[in-house]
Enzyme design. Sequence first.
Site, PDB file in Angstrom:
ATOM      1  N   ASP A   1       0.851  -1.182   0.000  1.00 57.97           N
ATOM      2  CA  ASP A   1       0.000   0.000   0.000  1.00 57.97           C
ATOM      3  C   ASP A   1       0.882   1.224   0.000  1.00 57.97           C
ATOM      4  O   ASP A   1       2.035   1.157   0.393  1.00 57.97           O
ATOM      5  CB  ASP A   1      -0.808   0.050   1.298  1.00 57.97           C
TER       6      ASP A   1
ATOM      7  N   ASP B   1      -9.429  -5.745   1.792  1.00 60.95           N
ATOM      8  CA  ASP B   1      -8.117  -6.308   1.472  1.00 60.95           C
ATOM      9  C   ASP B   1      -8.014  -7.757   1.914  1.00 60.95           C
ATOM     10  O   ASP B   1      -7.094  -8.463   1.509  1.00 60.95           O
ATOM     11  CB  ASP B   1      -7.013  -5.511   2.184  1.00 60.95           C
TER      12      ASP B   1
ATOM     13  N   ASP C   1      -4.916  -2.967   4.854  1.00 57.11           N
ATOM     14  CA  ASP C   1      -5.514  -2.574   6.123  1.00 57.11           C
ATOM     15  C   ASP C   1      -7.032  -2.691   6.107  1.00 57.11           C
ATOM     16  O   ASP C   1      -7.639  -2.970   7.101  1.00 57.11           O
ATOM     17  CB  ASP C   1      -5.081  -1.150   6.517  1.00 57.11           C
TER      18      ASP C   1
END
Lengths: 275, 963
Positions: B315, B660, B656
């Site tokens: 990310d 996901d 997070d």
Amino acid sequence: SLAVKILLFYVIFYGCLAGIFIGTIQVMLLTVSEFEPKYQDRVAPPGLTQIPQVQKTEISFTASDPKSFEPYVKNLEKFLKDYNADQQTESIVFQDCGDVPTDYTERGPYNDVQGQKKVCRFKREWLENCSGINDPTFGYRDGKPCILVKLNRIIGFKPKAPVNDSLPPEVMAKYNPYLIPVHCAAKREDDVDKIGTVEYYGMGGYPGFALQYYPYYGKLLQPRYLQPLVAVQFTNLTYDVEVRVECRAYGQNIQYSDKDRFQGRFDIKFDIKSS
Amino acid sequence: GLSSARAAEILARDGPNSLTPPKATPEIVKLLKQMVGGFSILLWIGAVFSWISFGIQLAQGAESPFDNLYLGVVLALVVILTGIFAYYQEAKSTNIMASFSKMIPQHALVIRDAEKKEMPADQLVVGDIVEIKGGDRIPADIRLIFTQGCKVDNSSLTGESEPQSRSCDFTHENPLETRNIAFYSTTCVEGTATGIVINTGDRTVIGRIASLASGVGNEKTPIAIEIEHFVYLVAGVAISIGVLFFIISVSMRYKILDSLIFLIGIIVANVPEGLLATVTVSLSLTAKRMAKKNCLVKNLEAVETLGSTSIICSDKTGTLTQNRMTVAHLWFDNQIYSADTSEDQTTQPFDQSSPSWTALSKIVTLCNRAEFRPGQENLPIMKRVVVGDASETALLKFAEVILGDVMSIRARNKKVAEIPFNSTNKFQLSIHETDDPNDKRFLLVMKGAPERILERCSTIMINGKEEPLDSEKAEAFQTAYMELGGMGERVLGFCHLYLPENEFPDTYPFDTDSMNFPTSNLCFVGLLSMIDPPRSTVPDAVSKCRSAGIKVIMVTGDHPITAKAIAKSVGIISATSETVEDIAKRLNIPVEQVNRREATAAVVNGMELKDMSLQQLDEILCNHSEIVFARTSPQQKLIIVEGCQRQGAVVAVTGDGVNDSPALKKADIGIAMGIAGSDAAKNAADMVLLDDNFASIVTGVEEGRLIFDNLKKTIAYTLTKNIAELCPFLIYIIASIPMPIGTITILFIDLGTDIIPSVALAYEKAESDIMNRRPRNKRKDRLVNEQLAVYSYLQIGIMQSVGAFVTYFTVYAEQGFLPSTLLGVRVNWENNAINDFEDSYGQEWTKYQRTYLQWTGYTAFFVSITIQQVADLIIRKTRRNSIFQQGLFRNKVIWVGIFSQIGIALILTYGLGHVTALNFTPLRFQYWFVAVPFAILIWVYDEVRKLFIRRYPGSWWDKNMYY
């Protein structure tokens, strides 16, 4: 060619290892005398063993059936072959040690500087009824089995005669300062009356091992050593029942152990069948 | 609101408002699994054989049948104990996780019985009315009935990083799109709201996604595959040697029963009973070490997975970046200045002497509604909590760092009017009194979208002087604006105007609705640009990944330009590489004409990704070494992960949000964020990153690689002595010598002396920079490869056996049995009826005396193996380097291992030497040294091996001797 290389590698590798192995063993052997072992940590104190050698310490036979005791007789006969008079003629090897127990026979250092050591004679006749000379079945055909008792050979071991007053009363009579007395008795209380009379035949009629036969000098110096024997004959065993007998040798440096049931004593079962 | 009674009824019907944790395997099943997996089966077979032979011997009335009964019991105990141990280790690491997720109890403000009550969030039921305010986590799915400036952060659900405003209006059919629903586990960023609970627990949107995620299967971890491979290998060797010698012994006319007992011995000798426990301990040691470095590993095996990772899909926000807007650049006096964006800035180094900066700083300070929460004076500025949106927060902190106490400056420049930012105006304006008592003028300050601000200006401030804004200056502005915007930064323009005192006396009634004050012909002062800056440790970590052969792919929901800028600044896209678009721009040709292979970097938009076929995606993943996926949804993350896995890569994925979790599960190692991560993500992940920092992943990778190397060493160490335990049986069967080593004795090596040393190898430092080699190829670089097995079994193992046999023969020879006498004696030696067994000197031995000597032999053999294992331990410290390069004393734990090994051997020999059942005897002390030359030989030989490996890389020696 890679395979060849690897093969070659392993041939060399294992060759070297084998060389190192043999080399170290040889070096180790150089430090060990050929006449006496370096240590006797495990072999002493000596075991007491009997002839005939039997599986599961049981002698079981029928007096009227020669086949049933044939193995025992053969075993005894084979063992006693070395004790025949004609085997003990060479005076270079054998020596008369009398027929009364005396002190140890010291024969010098444990090496061959003086050549081989002499060996005390042991006359088979001393074993009388158990010698197999008159009765080739050693009493088995009459239901009166003989066993031979011997103290295991240990190089340099000098058994010490027991202190007189330490002996159990029934052995007291056999006391001699130069004798390791042997005594067999019922193992269990309730066998005491089943065991009957026990005859002992030994050197000069002494029921034990005379000290002049000790110490033993080993296979190399005394290849024809005759260890003293005591023959034990059970002349009145109760038939058709298992009788457990324990034989002990008595001496100051002869010990017994719970773990090793053959150290200084052994026990044997008799099961004589009447038919 | 509901009455308590009604609420209790509904609670009884619907259950508590919490997510059902993923269905756990029953504990007893886990325990049993540990007891039948791996080598346990072999040992069970051994135990069963022991009991069978006990039964047979008992039936035959043999003398000591109980030995085999005991052996069987011991083997069973070994299996059960190691099983319990492994289970315990596993449970311990699971517990860390469980305690972690329970850390924060949730509370909610509910109206019950017409009273506001604070109560645990899991007590909420459908129909409850709850109040939420900025900073709260939404306690259930709620429909809003009252809102005031309410914004929610739905990023954990939808991946949108911008907070979204909520109102009471129904705006869309899709519950995910409509504005009047707030979702469970998202956070309210600002404002307040009241709502009615419409779904609780597993029926919430999040709950449904979470249960979906648990459906994605768990792949086997690489280390599990490696260990399985290793178990097959060793079990294969054990079984084939066992069966081979069973056949040999039967054909050599041994009794079947005896042959069966040999078979047990061979199995026990071959199975490294303690190894799996050792591996578990080593992994958990590393897990502990990683936890200290902020990587919390949920599943022990994931420790190594991280080490074999070849692609990290990371990310951007929060992981690569600091997750807060920070002022990065300023433009005033026709010049761009860079600001410090590091995490712990206390000053700003750029030139602040210009009067233009003084003017700019005043606007930044005053035209800002953000405020620090009170009571944080002792915290560093960067750590303080601010009420306000991200840009204003950045500006506030920026001003606070440079000017000091912003709040008192604002107090001295009293605000008299204000127009907050809105999307039609695109500016924010406020009017202040000045803090100069002689200056009675009002100061109008304004900030907003740069082009909008510029439109309202007629002059521009250069070095403190107002100059007319001519086309040349406007051009300069444009260039600066483009440049800052091109760096992916959010740019704001600032301007001001001192209102003439005569027109605006201090009693002037400013009215923001009629705007009775000038909003044009202002003086332009400068630009400030902000970005969520990369964490300062990240560029280094990325370059480490690069040298470690790990591809870092950025996956973000952000705009491609921002994504690319951050990727460039952290090195995910290196300075020299270009995307297809870059090349097109440089050569001034259309994008289609560019040779795609020339571009090493690629920035892929989520919209493009949607239309791509799998082949096209594979092509991108294959051809470009530096890839950024921008504007991607969490669902697309799963597609990207699967694409990477198709390339044969071991993929680590960070995440997070709840959405996901499928990607986290699918990845070889899912990494959840500890701070920003949702519970669902943490549940789905294999690892939790406590500080959300990308750099922590890299330290984790390093630890993972190290443990792989060290496990290799541990296994090599452990396997070696198996040969020294096995050879005695083989030679006993073939040469009929007295048994050199007992089965129980073997267990004492495997589970006694060897355990601590093999764990100690887990503490070994890396031989060279492990971050400079490529990730291991999971198909080729096995944990236990042929070279390792061959070198351990056929070389060092054999050398150990030779050393141990020399000791064995020495003991027997010095007690009276010369080697030549020993060959072929087995039958008589073991005959209980023979109590006058003759040795090489003519002495006669009782059975017990022989047995006792045999145990002495066992002890001597045991001691020799132990002594040589010390050498084995030392040589296993390195696989390539000399021990002297590695240092003998750097790993202190090795010495603990060595001393424990010798200590345990001493205790067994002299302390327990009188316990008959253990078959140890007090050994003459000199026999401890017989094997020492062989230990030295092993060391020297291995040094030579390593020397040749270093000298002749690539030679047949290197290929066959390096494991």
